[in-house]
Structures are given as structure tokens and as C-alpha cells.
Motif scaffolding. Structure first.
Motif, mmCIF file in Angstrom:
data_model
loop_
_atom_site.group_PDB
_atom_site.id
_atom_site.type_symbol
_atom_site.label_atom_id
_atom_site.label_comp_id
_atom_site.label_asym_id
_atom_site.label_seq_id
_atom_site.Cartn_x
_atom_site.Cartn_y
_atom_site.Cartn_z
ATOM 1 N N PHE A 27 -18.512 -38.457 43.261
ATOM 2 C CA PHE A 27 -19.360 -39.327 42.437
ATOM 3 C C PHE A 27 -20.622 -38.582 41.974
ATOM 4 C CE2 PHE A 27 -17.671 -42.997 45.229
ATOM 5 C CZ PHE A 27 -16.471 -42.995 44.529
ATOM 6 N N LYS A 28 -21.211 -37.834 42.843
ATOM 7 C CA LYS A 28 -22.454 -37.151 42.534
ATOM 8 C C LYS A 28 -22.245 -36.008 41.553
ATOM 9 C CE LYS A 28 -24.755 -38.279 46.889
ATOM 10 N NZ LYS A 28 -25.364 -37.746 48.139
ATOM 11 N N VAL A 29 -21.189 -35.203 41.787
ATOM 12 C CA VAL A 29 -20.996 -34.052 40.928
ATOM 13 C C VAL A 29 -20.593 -34.470 39.513
ATOM 14 C CG1 VAL A 29 -18.537 -33.622 41.378
ATOM 15 C CG2 VAL A 29 -20.062 -31.693 40.909
ATOM 16 N N ASN A 30 -19.966 -35.626 39.401
ATOM 17 C CA ASN A 30 -19.580 -36.127 38.083
ATOM 18 C C ASN A 30 -20.592 -37.138 37.532
ATOM 19 O OD1 ASN A 30 -16.710 -35.033 37.390
ATOM 20 N ND2 ASN A 30 -16.573 -35.628 39.555
ATOM 21 N N GLU A 31 -21.707 -37.289 38.252
ATOM 22 C CA GLU A 31 -22.809 -38.141 37.815
ATOM 23 C C GLU A 31 -22.358 -39.575 37.520
ATOM 24 O OE1 GLU A 31 -24.648 -36.213 34.527
ATOM 25 O OE2 GLU A 31 -25.408 -34.538 35.717
ATOM 26 N N ILE A 32 -21.583 -40.098 38.467
ATOM 27 C CA ILE A 32 -21.128 -41.484 38.338
ATOM 28 C C ILE A 32 -22.234 -42.414 38.849
ATOM 29 C CG2 ILE A 32 -19.377 -43.163 39.089
ATOM 30 C CD1 ILE A 32 -17.429 -40.843 39.335
ATOM 31 N N LYS A 33 -22.495 -43.429 38.114
ATOM 32 C CA LYS A 33 -23.561 -44.361 38.476
ATOM 33 C C LYS A 33 -23.215 -45.104 39.767
ATOM 34 C CE LYS A 33 -25.025 -45.104 33.687
ATOM 35 N NZ LYS A 33 -25.255 -46.105 32.624
ATOM 36 N N LYS A 34 -24.261 -45.523 40.476
ATOM 37 C CA LYS A 34 -24.077 -46.163 41.772
ATOM 38 C C LYS A 34 -23.246 -47.437 41.668
ATOM 39 C CE LYS A 34 -25.215 -46.597 46.188
ATOM 40 N NZ LYS A 34 -24.893 -45.621 47.233
ATOM 41 N N LEU A 36 -20.867 -48.012 39.822
ATOM 42 C CA LEU A 36 -19.469 -47.707 39.523
ATOM 43 C C LEU A 36 -18.758 -47.028 40.696
ATOM 44 C CD1 LEU A 36 -19.744 -46.414 35.829
ATOM 45 C CD2 LEU A 36 -19.086 -48.701 36.630
ATOM 46 N N TRP A 37 -19.456 -46.830 41.804
ATOM 47 C CA TRP A 37 -18.829 -46.162 42.939
ATOM 48 C C TRP A 37 -17.666 -46.982 43.506
ATOM 49 C CZ3 TRP A 37 -22.635 -43.314 46.737
ATOM 50 C CH2 TRP A 37 -23.286 -42.283 46.049
ATOM 51 N N LEU A 38 -17.872 -48.299 43.699
ATOM 52 C CA LEU A 38 -16.813 -49.130 44.265
ATOM 53 C C LEU A 38 -15.600 -49.227 43.339
ATOM 54 C CD1 LEU A 38 -15.742 -50.964 46.457
ATOM 55 C CD2 LEU A 38 -16.967 -52.885 45.389
ATOM 56 N N PRO A 39 -15.763 -49.487 42.040
ATOM 57 C CA PRO A 39 -14.584 -49.524 41.172
ATOM 58 C C PRO A 39 -13.836 -48.185 41.148
ATOM 59 C CG PRO A 39 -16.428 -50.590 40.092
ATOM 60 C CD PRO A 39 -16.975 -49.936 41.319
ATOM 61 N N THR A 40 -14.579 -47.098 41.142
ATOM 62 C CA THR A 40 -13.931 -45.786 41.128
ATOM 63 C C THR A 40 -13.163 -45.544 42.425
ATOM 64 O OG1 THR A 40 -15.746 -44.952 39.763
ATOM 65 C CG2 THR A 40 -14.298 -43.324 40.790
ATOM 66 N N PRO A 59 -10.545 -64.132 52.232
ATOM 67 C CA PRO A 59 -9.935 -64.517 50.944
ATOM 68 C C PRO A 59 -10.631 -63.955 49.727
ATOM 69 C CG PRO A 59 -11.272 -66.305 51.754
ATOM 70 C CD PRO A 59 -11.355 -65.234 52.804
ATOM 71 N N ALA A 60 -11.760 -63.241 49.907
ATOM 72 C CA ALA A 60 -12.445 -62.682 48.739
ATOM 73 C C ALA A 60 -11.715 -61.417 48.292
ATOM 74 C CB ALA A 60 -13.892 -62.360 49.094
ATOM 75 N N LYS A 61 -11.954 -61.038 47.054
ATOM 76 C CA LYS A 61 -11.353 -59.816 46.531
ATOM 77 C C LYS A 61 -12.265 -58.629 46.822
ATOM 78 C CE LYS A 61 -8.896 -62.099 42.753
ATOM 79 N NZ LYS A 61 -8.694 -62.162 41.273
ATOM 80 N N PRO A 62 -11.710 -57.434 46.979
ATOM 81 C CA PRO A 62 -12.538 -56.266 47.266
ATOM 82 C C PRO A 62 -13.581 -55.996 46.193
ATOM 83 C CG PRO A 62 -10.239 -55.795 47.700
ATOM 84 C CD PRO A 62 -10.264 -57.124 47.027
ATOM 85 N N GLY A 63 -13.237 -56.280 44.921
ATOM 86 C CA GLY A 63 -14.171 -56.016 43.848
ATOM 87 C C GLY A 63 -15.401 -56.893 43.872
ATOM 88 N N GLU A 64 -15.327 -57.993 44.615
ATOM 89 C CA GLU A 64 -16.449 -58.899 44.679
ATOM 90 C C GLU A 64 -17.463 -58.482 45.740
ATOM 91 O OE1 GLU A 64 -14.689 -62.653 45.414
ATOM 92 O OE2 GLU A 64 -13.758 -62.823 43.413
ATOM 93 N N SER A 65 -17.109 -57.495 46.525
ATOM 94 C CA SER A 65 -18.004 -57.032 47.589
ATOM 95 C C SER A 65 -18.799 -55.815 47.108
ATOM 96 C CB SER A 65 -17.188 -56.694 48.842
ATOM 97 O OG SER A 65 -18.014 -56.327 49.907
ATOM 98 N N THR A 66 -19.465 -55.135 48.013
ATOM 99 C CA THR A 66 -20.244 -53.943 47.664
ATOM 100 C C THR A 66 -19.575 -52.686 48.250
ATOM 101 O OG1 THR A 66 -21.622 -54.116 49.643
ATOM 102 C CG2 THR A 66 -22.369 -55.294 47.663
#
Length: 331
Positions: A27-34, A36-40, A59-66
Motif C-alpha cells: 500500500f505504501k510503495v504504491n501510495e494507496i490511500k488509507k 482504500l487499504w481495506l478494499p484492496t 452478520p455484517a459484511k467485511p466491507g462495512e468494518s475497518t
């Protein structure tokens, strides 16, 4: 342009902590924003890992968390925190294995120390276990002599001594065999070869030695292996173990002691008989002596002038053939 590649995570054999560390470097070397870390991470982890994280967040989805919550859930599930006492026990039991060099041993100690919670005394414990677990007693004793031994110094000394031992073992070669001796050589390989001395002879009526012309003037060299032959008994003519009487060059010589044909003075039965009789104090030796003396006149009549070269020198030849060939040992 993307640098590197974030591969799928192997749930059965992978190390989640190491996978997360590599993902964050990606994430850091490709300068991915914070944000966007979870979706990536979810997009790269693979189907099996995503199914596992979905079950953990249900029952929550992973994308809804941090990102922090997801990574901690996976770590707690895949790598539950071990007992630090159990980890310290494994750490204390670790010893250097056969075929394992000191750098490899140190690496394994550091791996075991991760969950031991040594904190500020980590290097002290690493030093102690390094010294106590070494295979080499020489290196351990050397480390014992050091005052105020620190971990870095212990590692430096141990690695240097191990390298020195390895280099010394590499240059040590087993004893190589010497090439076969040429004419006049006294060295050899394997079995020892000795050049028999020429026999000094004289005629029945002469007092001048003939020297060794019959042997050395014609270039004849009688060479035999001393002590390494397979014969069960020494030659009855000359006493050497490397051959038997049928192959002996002295089988037709006349003994300077008993004047019989077929052996040299050093193996004469007359000498052996006298010594035996002197020690035992019995007359068995005198009987053989009488037999030998009685046959002298008959054998004397059979000798001709052509047999003069077969007489053994009584005075000089005896000294030459007193070389203890059977006990000869190469340097």
C-alpha cells in the motif's frame, strides 16, 4: 505503474501477520490511500480468505468494518496468542542441531523469542541460550572466558570461531600415498618395500670375499614386502614374510653356520637348536646338532667348484642379514 504484487492468502499454511505486513508495504510503495487499504486487501486475499472473514464478521459484511478490525479478527482466529510461559519453555529447550550452523541457530532462537515477552531483556536471554545451546564445547569455553559478555559480542566470537574450525577442517587432508619407489628409493606407499642386501660370499678355500657381484653387478634386485604379505609363515630360506621358499633367491645358498644347502645363517636351525637347548637344559638340541654335523662330510663331497658362488660369507654376510626386516616400520 504498480510496484510488486499482492498475492492471495493461504488460509491453511499462510502466516497472517507476515501477509498483513507485506500488504501494508504494498500500500505504501504504491501510495494507496488509507481509506482504500481495506478494499484492496479484500480484493487481493482470495475466495477462501474472504469467506473466512465474512464468517467472522457475520452478520455484517467485511466491507462495512475497518481495516484494523478486519486484520485483528483474522489474527485472533488464525494466530491466537500463545502462553508466554509455554513459549519460554520451548525457547529454553532449543539447542543447536547437528548440521545447523550458528547463524541458523540464532535465527531460530529469535523466532521462538517472539512470544516470550522478554521485552528489555531480550538480548540477555538470547545471549544465554546461545552460549548454553552450542554444540561446540571449544566455542562455549571461549565465551565463558569473556567478562561482561554482550549478545552482539557473543555472536561475533561464536561465528568467527565456527568459521575458523570449518576452514581448518577444509584444509586438513588425509595422508596421501607416496608414489612407488624407483631404483634406490627408500620411501613407498601402502606396503613398505626394502631392497635386500647383496650377499658376501667366499669359496671353500679362499679368504677374500667376493662381494656382491653375483647380485648387484647384474642389476638384480630382490624386493619384497615386509610385514604386509598374506603368507602364514616366513620363508624357510631367508626368513622374509613376503614369499615362500620356492620363490626365494637364496634357496640354493649354503649356510655359513651349519654348511647345509637351502637356507641362510640367520634362519639356521642349528642356531635355534642351540638357543633352545641352552634355555631348556635338555639334550634335544644336541641330537639335531649331531645329525647336522654328521651330514657335513657327505654334503662337502657333493659340492663342486661351480658352487662357490652359493657360499654365504660367514663373517660379513651374517651381519648384513641381521637386519630385522619383519619389524621394519616406515617413518
Amino acid at each position: 505503474m504498480t510496484i510488486g504484487k499482492l498475492s492471495e492468502f493461504n488460509v491453511r499454511a499462510g502466516n497472517w501477520t507476515l501477509y498483513v505486513e507485506r500488504a501494508e508495504m504494498y500500500f505504501k510503495v504504491n501510495e494507496i490511500k488509507k481509506e482504500l487499504w481495506l478494499p484492496t486487501l479484500i480484493a487481493a486475499m482470495g475466495d477462501e480468505a474472504y469467506e473466512l472473514i465474512s464468517n467472522l464478521t457475520s452478520p455484517a459484511k467485511p466491507g462495512e468494518s475497518t481495516y484494523e478490525v478486519i486484520t485483528q479478527l483474522m489474527k485472533d482466529h488464525l494466530q491466537p496468542k500463545p502462553s508466554f510461559m509455554a513459549e519460554r519453555y520451548r525457547f529454553r529447550q532449543r539447542r543447536q542441531q547437528t548440521g545447523e550452523n550458528i547463524p541458523q541457530y540464532i535465527s531460530e532462537l529469535k523466532k521462538l523469542a517472539k512470544h516470550c515477552e522478554f521485552k528489555a531483556v531480550l538480548e540477555e536471554n538470547l545471549r544465554d541460550q546461545l552460549v548454553c545451546g552450542l554444540i561446540s564445547e571449544t566455542i562455549r569455553q571461549r565465551l565463558f572466558t569473556e567478562e561482561n559478555l554482550e549478545y552482539t559480542k557473543a555472536v561475533k566470537i561464536a561465528c568467527a570461531m565456527e568459521a575458523a574450525e570449518r576452514d581448518a577442517a577444509a584444509v586438513e587432508q588425509p595422508g596421501t600415498s607416496v608414489t612407488e619407489p624407483t631404483s634406490g628409493s627408500t620411501s613407498g606407499s601402502g606396503s613398505t618395500e626394502v631392497l635386500h642386501t647383496g650377499v658376501m660370499r667366499r669359496g671353500r678355500g679362499g679368504g677374500t670375499p667376493r662381494g656382491s657381484s653375483n647380485i648387484h653387478s647384474r642389476g638384480q634386485k630382490y624386493v619384497g614386502e615386509v610385514g604386509s604379505g598374506s603368507n602364514a609363515e616366513p620363508c624357510n630360506a631367508c626368513g622374509v614374510w613376503s614369499h615362500q621358499v620356492n620363490d626365494c633367491p637364496y634357496r640354493n645358498y649354503v649356510c655359513g653356520k651349519c654348511r647345509q644347502r637351502g637356507h641362510l645363517r640367520k634362519v639356521c636351525p642349528l642356531r635355534t637348536t642351540r638357543d633352545t637347548a641352552r634355555r631348556a637344559g635338555r639334550g634335544s638340541g644336541r641330537n639335531l646338532l649331531a645329525h647336522v654335523v654328521a651330514g657335513d662330510q657327505e654334503r662337502e663331497a657333493e659340492w663342486s667348484e661351480d658352487d662357490d658362488s652359493l657360499f654365504e660369507e660367514e663373517e660379513i654376510g651374517e651381519n648384513l642379514f641381521q637386519l630385522c626386516l619383519n619389524d621394519y616400520k616406515p617413518v
